[in-house]
Every structure is written in structure tokens, then in C-alpha cells.
Design a protein around this motif. Sequence first.
Motif, PDB file in Angstrom:
ATOM      1  N   ASN A 611      29.302  15.837   4.788  1.00 43.28           N
ATOM      2  CA  ASN A 611      30.650  15.830   3.967  1.00 43.28           C
ATOM      3  C   ASN A 611      31.328  17.077   3.905  1.00 43.28           C
ATOM      4  O   ASN A 611      32.171  17.373   2.899  1.00 43.28           O
ATOM      5  CB  ASN A 611      30.308  15.219   2.550  1.00 43.28           C
ATOM      6  CG  ASN A 611      29.868  13.790   2.666  1.00 43.28           C
ATOM      7  OD1 ASN A 611      30.124  12.955   3.774  1.00 43.28           O
ATOM      8  ND2 ASN A 611      28.596  13.517   2.092  1.00 43.28           N
ATOM      9  N   ASN A 612      31.262  17.990   4.848  1.00 40.49           N
ATOM     10  CA  ASN A 612      31.984  19.341   4.649  1.00 40.49           C
ATOM     11  C   ASN A 612      32.327  19.827   6.120  1.00 40.49           C
ATOM     12  O   ASN A 612      31.343  20.099   6.804  1.00 40.49           O
ATOM     13  CB  ASN A 612      31.363  20.385   4.176  1.00 40.49           C
ATOM     14  CG  ASN A 612      32.074  21.591   4.038  1.00 40.49           C
ATOM     15  OD1 ASN A 612      33.307  21.608   4.565  1.00 40.49           O
ATOM     16  ND2 ASN A 612      31.498  22.505   3.458  1.00 40.49           N
ATOM     17  N   ALA A 613      33.667  19.452   6.683  1.00 41.82           N
ATOM     18  CA  ALA A 613      33.854  19.702   8.081  1.00 41.82           C
ATOM     19  C   ALA A 613      34.277  21.104   8.235  1.00 41.82           C
ATOM     20  O   ALA A 613      34.665  21.499   9.543  1.00 41.82           O
ATOM     21  CB  ALA A 613      35.293  19.011   8.459  1.00 41.82           C
ATOM     22  N   ASN A 614      34.339  21.925   7.100  1.00 39.73           N
ATOM     23  CA  ASN A 614      34.962  23.389   7.266  1.00 39.73           C
ATOM     24  C   ASN A 614      33.887  24.192   8.039  1.00 39.73           C
ATOM     25  O   ASN A 614      32.837  24.514   7.156  1.00 39.73           O
ATOM     26  CB  ASN A 614      35.432  23.907   6.173  1.00 39.73           C
ATOM     27  CG  ASN A 614      36.194  25.269   6.087  1.00 39.73           C
ATOM     28  OD1 ASN A 614      35.961  25.879   7.234  1.00 39.73           O
ATOM     29  ND2 ASN A 614      36.420  25.746   5.174  1.00 39.73           N
ATOM     30  N   THR A 615      33.876  24.403   9.255  1.00 43.58           N
ATOM     31  CA  THR A 615      32.790  25.350   9.721  1.00 43.58           C
ATOM     32  C   THR A 615      32.648  26.722   9.408  1.00 43.58           C
ATOM     33  O   THR A 615      31.905  27.368   9.473  1.00 43.58           O
ATOM     34  CB  THR A 615      32.855  25.095  11.453  1.00 43.58           C
ATOM     35  OG1 THR A 615      34.084  25.777  11.844  1.00 43.58           O
ATOM     36  CG2 THR A 615      32.647  23.817  11.968  1.00 43.58           C
ATOM     37  N   ALA A 616      33.731  27.035   8.719  1.00 44.28           N
ATOM     38  CA  ALA A 616      33.903  28.568   8.194  1.00 44.28           C
ATOM     39  C   ALA A 616      33.051  28.650   6.870  1.00 44.28           C
ATOM     40  O   ALA A 616      32.460  29.757   6.380  1.00 44.28           O
ATOM     41  CB  ALA A 616      35.096  28.848   7.608  1.00 44.28           C
ATOM     42  N   ASP A 617      32.721  27.653   6.203  1.00 45.89           N
ATOM     43  CA  ASP A 617      31.609  27.552   5.246  1.00 45.89           C
ATOM     44  C   ASP A 617      30.335  27.649   5.854  1.00 45.89           C
ATOM     45  O   ASP A 617      29.999  27.251   6.737  1.00 45.89           O
ATOM     46  CB  ASP A 617      31.838  26.126   4.196  1.00 45.89           C
ATOM     47  CG  ASP A 617      33.291  26.231   3.714  1.00 45.89           C
ATOM     48  OD1 ASP A 617      34.113  27.514   3.357  1.00 45.89           O
ATOM     49  OD2 ASP A 617      33.726  25.121   3.227  1.00 45.89           O
ATOM     50  N   SER A 618      29.360  27.873   4.897  1.00 43.49           N
ATOM     51  CA  SER A 618      28.109  28.212   5.224  1.00 43.49           C
ATOM     52  C   SER A 618      27.493  26.835   5.340  1.00 43.49           C
ATOM     53  O   SER A 618      27.942  25.898   4.527  1.00 43.49           O
ATOM     54  CB  SER A 618      27.192  28.994   4.092  1.00 43.49           C
ATOM     55  OG  SER A 618      27.340  28.292   2.745  1.00 43.49           O
ATOM     56  N   SER A 619      26.650  26.693   6.323  1.00 50.22           N
ATOM     57  CA  SER A 619      26.231  25.219   6.656  1.00 50.22           C
ATOM     58  C   SER A 619      24.790  24.976   5.867  1.00 50.22           C
ATOM     59  O   SER A 619      24.111  25.989   5.311  1.00 50.22           O
ATOM     60  CB  SER A 619      25.748  25.329   7.966  1.00 50.22           C
ATOM     61  OG  SER A 619      24.774  26.205   8.483  1.00 50.22           O
ATOM     62  N   LEU A 620      24.607  23.686   5.673  1.00 59.37           N
ATOM     63  CA  LEU A 620      23.379  23.379   4.857  1.00 59.37           C
ATOM     64  C   LEU A 620      21.707  23.942   5.745  1.00 59.37           C
ATOM     65  O   LEU A 620      20.999  24.455   5.160  1.00 59.37           O
ATOM     66  CB  LEU A 620      23.002  21.986   4.749  1.00 59.37           C
ATOM     67  CG  LEU A 620      21.789  21.292   4.251  1.00 59.37           C
ATOM     68  CD1 LEU A 620      21.401  21.843   2.733  1.00 59.37           C
ATOM     69  CD2 LEU A 620      21.651  19.868   4.586  1.00 59.37           C
ATOM     70  N   GLY A 656      28.602   5.324  -0.845  1.00 54.42           N
ATOM     71  CA  GLY A 656      29.501   4.990   0.118  1.00 54.42           C
ATOM     72  C   GLY A 656      29.285   5.753   1.473  1.00 54.42           C
ATOM     73  O   GLY A 656      28.423   6.186   2.101  1.00 54.42           O
ATOM     74  N   SER A 657      30.687   5.984   1.865  1.00 56.84           N
ATOM     75  CA  SER A 657      30.829   6.789   3.422  1.00 56.84           C
ATOM     76  C   SER A 657      30.538   8.228   3.102  1.00 56.84           C
ATOM     77  O   SER A 657      30.856   8.922   2.168  1.00 56.84           O
ATOM     78  CB  SER A 657      32.201   6.664   3.636  1.00 56.84           C
ATOM     79  OG  SER A 657      32.550   5.497   3.782  1.00 56.84           O
ATOM     80  N   ASN A 658      29.682   8.788   4.201  1.00 57.99           N
ATOM     81  CA  ASN A 658      29.346   9.975   4.321  1.00 57.99           C
ATOM     82  C   ASN A 658      29.630  10.340   5.847  1.00 57.99           C
ATOM     83  O   ASN A 658      29.622   9.415   6.827  1.00 57.99           O
ATOM     84  CB  ASN A 658      27.843  10.194   4.050  1.00 57.99           C
ATOM     85  CG  ASN A 658      27.583  10.009   2.617  1.00 57.99           C
ATOM     86  OD1 ASN A 658      27.524  10.945   1.635  1.00 57.99           O
ATOM     87  ND2 ASN A 658      27.393   8.591   2.188  1.00 57.99           N
ATOM     88  N   ILE A 659      29.693  11.629   6.046  1.00 58.46           N
ATOM     89  CA  ILE A 659      29.706  12.245   7.275  1.00 58.46           C
ATOM     90  C   ILE A 659      28.743  13.368   7.628  1.00 58.46           C
ATOM     91  O   ILE A 659      28.682  14.258   6.821  1.00 58.46           O
ATOM     92  CB  ILE A 659      31.209  12.489   7.769  1.00 58.46           C
ATOM     93  CG1 ILE A 659      31.994  11.521   7.665  1.00 58.46           C
ATOM     94  CG2 ILE A 659      31.135  13.093   9.226  1.00 58.46           C
ATOM     95  CD1 ILE A 659      33.589  11.935   7.805  1.00 58.46           C
ATOM     96  N   LEU A 660      27.919  13.299   8.548  1.00 58.66           N
ATOM     97  CA  LEU A 660      26.911  14.492   9.080  1.00 58.66           C
ATOM     98  C   LEU A 660      27.614  15.107  10.106  1.00 58.66           C
ATOM     99  O   LEU A 660      28.045  14.357  11.255  1.00 58.66           O
ATOM    100  CB  LEU A 660      25.743  13.891   9.420  1.00 58.66           C
ATOM    101  CG  LEU A 660      24.780  15.094  10.521  1.00 58.66           C
ATOM    102  CD1 LEU A 660      24.372  15.972   9.504  1.00 58.66           C
ATOM    103  CD2 LEU A 660      23.510  14.048  10.844  1.00 58.66           C
ATOM    104  N   TYR A 661      28.165  16.448   9.996  1.00 59.02           N
ATOM    105  CA  TYR A 661      28.562  17.296  11.060  1.00 59.02           C
ATOM    106  C   TYR A 661      27.609  18.044  11.687  1.00 59.02           C
ATOM    107  O   TYR A 661      26.728  18.679  11.130  1.00 59.02           O
ATOM    108  CB  TYR A 661      29.767  18.131  10.474  1.00 59.02           C
ATOM    109  CG  TYR A 661      30.883  17.305   9.776  1.00 59.02           C
ATOM    110  CD1 TYR A 661      31.962  17.035  10.519  1.00 59.02           C
ATOM    111  CD2 TYR A 661      30.888  17.173   8.543  1.00 59.02           C
ATOM    112  CE1 TYR A 661      32.995  16.378  10.061  1.00 59.02           C
ATOM    113  CE2 TYR A 661      31.890  16.413   8.059  1.00 59.02           C
ATOM    114  CZ  TYR A 661      32.950  15.911   8.799  1.00 59.02           C
ATOM    115  OH  TYR A 661      34.135  15.546   7.980  1.00 59.02           O
ATOM    116  N   LEU A 662      27.329  17.903  13.254  1.00 57.04           N
ATOM    117  CA  LEU A 662      26.722  18.720  13.788  1.00 57.04           C
ATOM    118  C   LEU A 662      27.576  19.501  14.641  1.00 57.04           C
ATOM    119  O   LEU A 662      28.067  19.181  15.589  1.00 57.04           O
ATOM    120  CB  LEU A 662      25.563  17.896  14.709  1.00 57.04           C
ATOM    121  CG  LEU A 662      24.743  16.806  14.050  1.00 57.04           C
ATOM    122  CD1 LEU A 662      24.165  16.104  15.029  1.00 57.04           C
ATOM    123  CD2 LEU A 662      23.734  17.762  13.352  1.00 57.04           C
TER     124      LEU A 662
END
Length: 687
Positions: A611-620, A656-662
Motif C-alpha cells: 500500500n505504498n507505491a513510493n519507491t523512494a521510501d524505505s521498503s518493508l 478491503g483493497s490492498n496492493i503489494l508492490y514488488l
Amino acid sequence: MEKLRWNPKWGSLVGLLAVGFFLVFFFVGASSQKTPVRKILRSTNHRELNKSLRVQLLTKEPRREVIIDNGIVQVTLSSPDGFVTGIKYHGIDNVLENKNEDDNRGYWDVVWYEPGKGGGINIDKLKCTDFRVITVNEDQVEVSFTRKWNIKLRGSQAPLNVDKRFIVRRGSSGFYYYAILEREEGWPDVDMDQIRIVFKLQQDMFHVMAIKDGSQRTMPMMEDRESGQPLAYPEAVLLTNPINQQLRGEVDDKYQYSLENKDNRVHGWMTTDDTPVGFWMITPSDEFRSGGPIKQDLTSHVGPTVLNMFTSTHYGGKDINTEYRNGEAWKKVLGPSFVYLNSGSSTDDNLALWEDAKNQMFIQVKSWPYNFIKSEDFPKHYQRGSVFGQLKVHDRYMNKTLMGADSAYVGLAAPGDVGSFQIETKGYQFWTKANKKGYFSITNVREGNYSLYAWVPGVIGDFKYKYNVTVTPGSRINLEVMVYEPPRNGPTLWEIGIPDRSAAEFFIPDAYPTLMNHLYTSNPDKFRQYGLWERYTDLYRNEDLKYTIGVSDYTRDWFFAQVTRNIGNKTYEATTWQIIFKLKNWKNTGNYKLQLALAAATQSDVQVRFNNANTADSSLFSTGLIGKDNAIARHGIHGLYKLYSIDVPSDQLQRGSNILYLTQSRHIGPFQGVMYDYIRLEGPPGT
């Protein structure tokens, strides 16, 4: 098909043995002489005694030759070098390429270098210095070519003692070979990236190659590659003006003909004459190969070239090279394997030769371990042991009761960490496949200390037995029931793919019409086509892949590899894939778990965000820089297996809705990327 049998009329056995004893004595003496033998020695031809077997040492300055012959196949070897310079069969004086130098027809080689020395990679063709006859009798001839290493040879030869053996047997349409390689304690550090044997056949005769059922084809010539257009990866060439114009516009790449160890039993070439001849590499066992049953490697390719790969860094990179440090001693028998030659009548086609070669392969497999090998380093059947038992799987979210490990791969390899067998290259490995209930039996195991490893198709992760297994001659070790508990946090919320260590079930696009290898146009192995990585940019030119759980189908909607996007001018950008899913029963307590299994990785870094598309932020989570297997460029569909069990705090998700970003963040070139094996999101325990 012509039956290749020999029915010798034997004479006096006593006389033959006497001749054999004299010959061995004479040859050992000749091999120890410091000056070359200058006369032609009489062979043990003795047609009155034995029409099948002979060994002959010839000196015709400036070369010396050893000929071993059983009346069907005649093998000529340079002495004392131990190169195979000629193979005479079925009226053909030499099936090997006569135009090549003696050391470029049939030879062993080792790719090696000394770490930290700053020098380049070296190729040692294991040229030997001494020859002797091991045995000669009414059943077989075995000869040996050896060399000893010493510190004065440092830098010019791989630090190895070498013993190359060749055998012909009565009534056999072929010959056996093996090598004993050894390092003594205290020798210099060395890396050995590759050990193999190579045979280069007559270019004007052998035109049809076969590597497995459904994979036989007329091949281009070496000059077709030389005149062709080099493509993005060095081994790949577009055939622009081949001698056989039907091949015009096709791609040739030796890696397109790779096989997994478990499937690499027989491959080779056939002539297209009125009476066709076949040349086959038959490997009845994998015990001396590295990396386990699904390690991939080269087979046959344009040349015409026939290989037997014993170790290599293919489909693993430096993670699977062989390193020797701190004066480590080592000894290993590579082989024996069998070179088989067959022929057909004018009414036979190439398929008949292939079927006959497969039948011969089954005969050789059934005969393993061979009882006629004369080296004490190769144990007979009665000097080996066996290990058997049953493997079960306990995963309460799949089944509340124990499940048989259906079709599990179970093997013995050098002691190590879980899954370490796939990067182990120094020792012997012994693998089998369990039945539906998980029962397995590993037979003909060399004496030694092993770990027992396993994995189960349909189940994530690797199993390792908690104790080491010590095999002694004649032992029968019953491990009884073992239970594998795969990584599991909670119930499956959704999953993508099949946990089978391969990306083959995902969407594999059609090849470019101008870059095809027609062997794979209607072949299950269509992933062997060249340039499929570029198809991602065609299909996802403006935005990356999006996959919706419950709507998308991974066989159509999940591209087989997450690669970089070509944006022109030899520039590539990172890609971020989205998995869109809904959580109806989200809980704000406890951890979720993401099981991320990779089938391959090349210079990649996979970053995970929810739920965070910003690749500049640190990843999980980030894998960090991983992978050297090059499976994308080399059409491999998998390389080294990696599994990441990633904790996902509940506050990363929402009802509800979630997004996993790889995100695969590395993007220097076109071959960086990963292949996924399987992805699964699990809920908190007890949900």
C-alpha cells in the motif's frame, strides 16, 4: 536397424592370458622409459586367439599413439597426452574432426584460476605425461594416462593429479571413459569453474542433433555462426546466410539445448547418409555431477560438439564454482560414462537411431555401478550402501493429518546447511524420487558421511534430516518416518503459481518471428527461445504488470520473469509489479506472512511494499543484491532456488483493497531480473 554384435571364436585361454601378462609387463616398462619408443611394437592382435580385443602402441615420430580396438570400435589416443584423436566405426576412419589438432578432437578440460592473483582464467586440457595398460584380457582393455603435479608447475597447470582412463569391452559398440582428479594437502588455493569432456565430430558428416524426445533437429554449421549476426548475448547468433537456407533467420545458442541433470542421460548427433551413424553420450548416473537433480547444463551443440559436463557455473554463477582453500585435499572419480555408436540401414531414419540410443541408455543405467572398472577409487555394488525411509509433510493448513511427500526429491550430499546441495560441487550426490506416499530408496551410495536433503513439489521450502547419515559398505540404513514441517504462519489468503522451483507455469510469450529457433515453436520448452525478455517491454510499454487476485490467471497474466524495461538508447529502467487483493477479515493484531519463492535471480534486488507505491521510501523488505545464475539470458526457466518468509505487520494492511508492490530495482542492462516460483500471503496464526 543393423544389430551390432560380435561373436569371436576364442582360442586357448591360457595362451591369451600369457600374452596379456607379457603385454602389461612390456607396456609398463615402455611407459617408464625416459626416451621415446622408436620402433613399432607388435599389437596384441593375435587374430587366431581373439578377434575382438587388442591394444597397440605405435611410434611414428613426432607422435605416439595408443590404439584400443574390439573389432567394432577402434579408439586412437595420443600417448602419453591422453587425447582422443580418432574413433573408427562402421567403415568411417574417424568420426572425429580430422582437421582439428590432436588436442581439439576428444579431450578433458578444466577452467581454473588462482584467486587473488589478478591473472585471467586458464584452460587446462589435462595433458598427461605417462601411459600404462591397466588390464587386457578376453573381456576388456583398460588404459590409463596420468600426470603428477608439483609446485614447479604452479601457474601453468591446474594443481591436480590426473588419471584419465579409457575402456573397450568385448562386443560393445562404444567405449567407456572416466577420470580420477586429486589435490594433495597443502597445495595452493584454486577455483575451478568447470570440468568437462568434449568430442568434436566430423563437420561434413554429422548434421542432426538429438537431446531428448521431441527435440531432434537439423543443425547449422559452425561457419553459419561465424557468418551470422551476433546478438545481445555472446553465445546467441542470428543465422543470416547459412549453408542450409532452410535455417535462414533462425537463432542458434548452445544454451537453448541445456538439460537438467536428472534428464541428461543421452544426447548426441547423427549423420544423414544412406546408412546413418549415431554418436551418443550416455551418462548412467548423476553421482559425480554437481548441484543436484535439477541443476542445468550444456549437452550437445553446433560444432558438431558433444559434451559431458561434470561441474560448471552455468545457471548459478560464482555461487556454484568449486573453491579450494587452505591447502584442502580432494579426490573424485568423474564418470564412468559411455560413448555409444550405432548405425542403421538405408531404410532406417534418424528416429530409429535415437530410439536405439535410448535403449542402450537404459541398459547402461541398469548396469550401474559397473562391475568391470579396475580403479580402487570406484566402488563396486557390494562396496556401497543404501538408505531408505518415508518422508511425510505436516502442514495443518493444507491437511490436518500427515501427508505423504508425494514425488519428493530425496538425496544424499555433503553435510551442509538446508538446501546447500544446490551449490555443492566437490562431493558425490545420490538422489531418488519418492512415491505418492513418500517412500524412498537411495541405492548404490558410496561410503561416506552425508546430509539427507529433500523438497516436495507443491510444498515450499527445503527439508534436511536432523542427523548426518553415515554409509558403510553393504549397509542398509532405515530412517523410518521423517516429517517435514514447511514454513507456515497461518492460513493461505491467496497464492500465485505452483511451488515447484520453476517459472514454467507462468505466461511465456511467443518468440519474435525473426528470432526463432523452430525446434521450440510447438515444444513445451518454449522458454528456450531467444529474446523473450524483450517481450516484456512490448507487452508493458507504458506501465508495469498488474495482477488482481481472484480475477487474473497466472498462466496468462503473470509474465515469467520480472525484467527491466528497455526505454531506448541502451537504457533500461526498474520495474514495479502490483498484486491487487482484498482482505475482508483484516485483523489489526498479529503478523501476516508473505512467502516469496524465487526460481532465479540475476544481479537483482527485490523490494517489497504494501500500500505504498513510493519507491523512494524505505521498503518493508529487500532481498539485497542477489543472484548470478543468468537464467533469463540463457533460457533456463530457473536457476538457484531462494525462499524468503517475510513478516508483514498488520498495520501494513487494511480492510478491503490492498496492493503489494514488488520492485526489481537494479536496471543496468536487459538481463537483470528474477523469476518467481511461488508467492503466498498468509494470515495471522489461528485465523
